[in-house]
Design a protein around this motif. Structure first.
Motif, short mmCIF file in Angstrom:
data_model
loop_
_atom_site.label_atom_id
_atom_site.label_comp_id
_atom_site.label_asym_id
_atom_site.label_seq_id
_atom_site.Cartn_x
_atom_site.Cartn_y
_atom_site.Cartn_z
N GLY A 70 0.82 -1.21 0.00
CA GLY A 70 0.00 0.00 0.00
C GLY A 70 0.84 1.25 0.00
O GLY A 70 0.52 2.24 -0.67
N ALA A 71 1.94 1.22 0.74
CA ALA A 71 2.83 2.38 0.79
C ALA A 71 3.47 2.62 -0.57
O ALA A 71 3.54 3.76 -1.06
CB ALA A 71 3.91 2.16 1.86
N VAL A 72 3.92 1.54 -1.21
CA VAL A 72 4.54 1.68 -2.53
C VAL A 72 3.50 2.16 -3.55
O VAL A 72 3.79 3.02 -4.38
CB VAL A 72 5.20 0.36 -2.97
N GLN A 73 2.30 1.64 -3.47
CA GLN A 73 1.23 2.08 -4.38
C GLN A 73 0.94 3.57 -4.19
O GLN A 73 0.70 4.29 -5.15
CB GLN A 73 -0.04 1.26 -4.16
N PHE A 74 0.96 4.03 -2.96
CA PHE A 74 0.75 5.45 -2.67
C PHE A 74 1.79 6.30 -3.41
O PHE A 74 1.45 7.30 -4.06
CB PHE A 74 0.85 5.71 -1.16
N VAL A 75 3.05 5.89 -3.35
CA VAL A 75 4.12 6.62 -4.05
C VAL A 75 3.89 6.55 -5.56
O VAL A 75 3.97 7.56 -6.26
CB VAL A 75 5.51 6.08 -3.67
N CYS A 76 3.59 5.37 -6.06
CA CYS A 76 3.38 5.20 -7.50
C CYS A 76 2.24 6.07 -8.02
O CYS A 76 2.32 6.58 -9.14
CB CYS A 76 3.12 3.73 -7.83
N ASN A 77 1.22 6.25 -7.21
CA ASN A 77 0.09 7.08 -7.64
C ASN A 77 0.47 8.54 -7.77
O ASN A 77 -0.26 9.31 -8.41
CB ASN A 77 -1.07 6.94 -6.65
N ARG A 78 1.57 8.95 -7.19
CA ARG A 78 2.01 10.34 -7.29
C ARG A 78 3.00 10.56 -8.42
O ARG A 78 3.42 11.67 -8.68
CB ARG A 78 2.61 10.80 -5.96
N ILE A 79 3.39 9.50 -9.08
CA ILE A 79 4.33 9.58 -10.19
C ILE A 79 3.54 9.68 -11.49
O ILE A 79 2.73 8.80 -11.80
CB ILE A 79 5.27 8.36 -10.20
N THR A 80 3.77 10.76 -12.21
CA THR A 80 3.01 10.98 -13.44
C THR A 80 3.86 10.92 -14.70
O THR A 80 3.33 11.06 -15.79
CB THR A 80 2.28 12.33 -13.39
#
Length: 104
Positions: A70-80
């Protein structure tokens, strides 16, 4: 934040005390710094889970592995885009050095 490639190259040439001052002045508490914190924490959770789980470690049955995803997904969601990827990579590497110096 200034161009992170230039800032990273400059920071990596500095002795420890100057590096810490530059990091605190220009990177610390930025969005990229916070994302780096999350990735470092996730990696720590994974390492802890793997070493604690021994030879039979199964990430599908580890609460730590589930939490870190979940933490990694949170970071990935901020990468555009590629610039965000590069920024997070560079800041994470700088953050690791910064954390080591603060602990020392």
């Amino acid at each position: 934040m200034a161009d992170i490639r230039v800032l990273s190259a400059e920071a990596n040439k500095l002795p420890d005390a100057e590096f810490t001052a530059l990091y605190e002045a220009k990177i610390h508490n930025t969005a990229s710094d916070e994302l780096a914190d999350i990735l470092i924490t996730a990696a720590t959770w994974l390492h802890t889970a793997e070493t604690g789980g021994g030879e039979d470690f199964d990430p599908d049955r580890s609460i730590d592995a589930m939490l870190l995803s979940g933490a990694v997904q949170f970071v990935c969601n901020r990468i555009t885009g590629n610039a965000d990827v590069e920024r997070v990579q560079l800041v994470t590497n700088l953050k690791l050095r910064f954390n080591e110096l603060r602990e020392g």
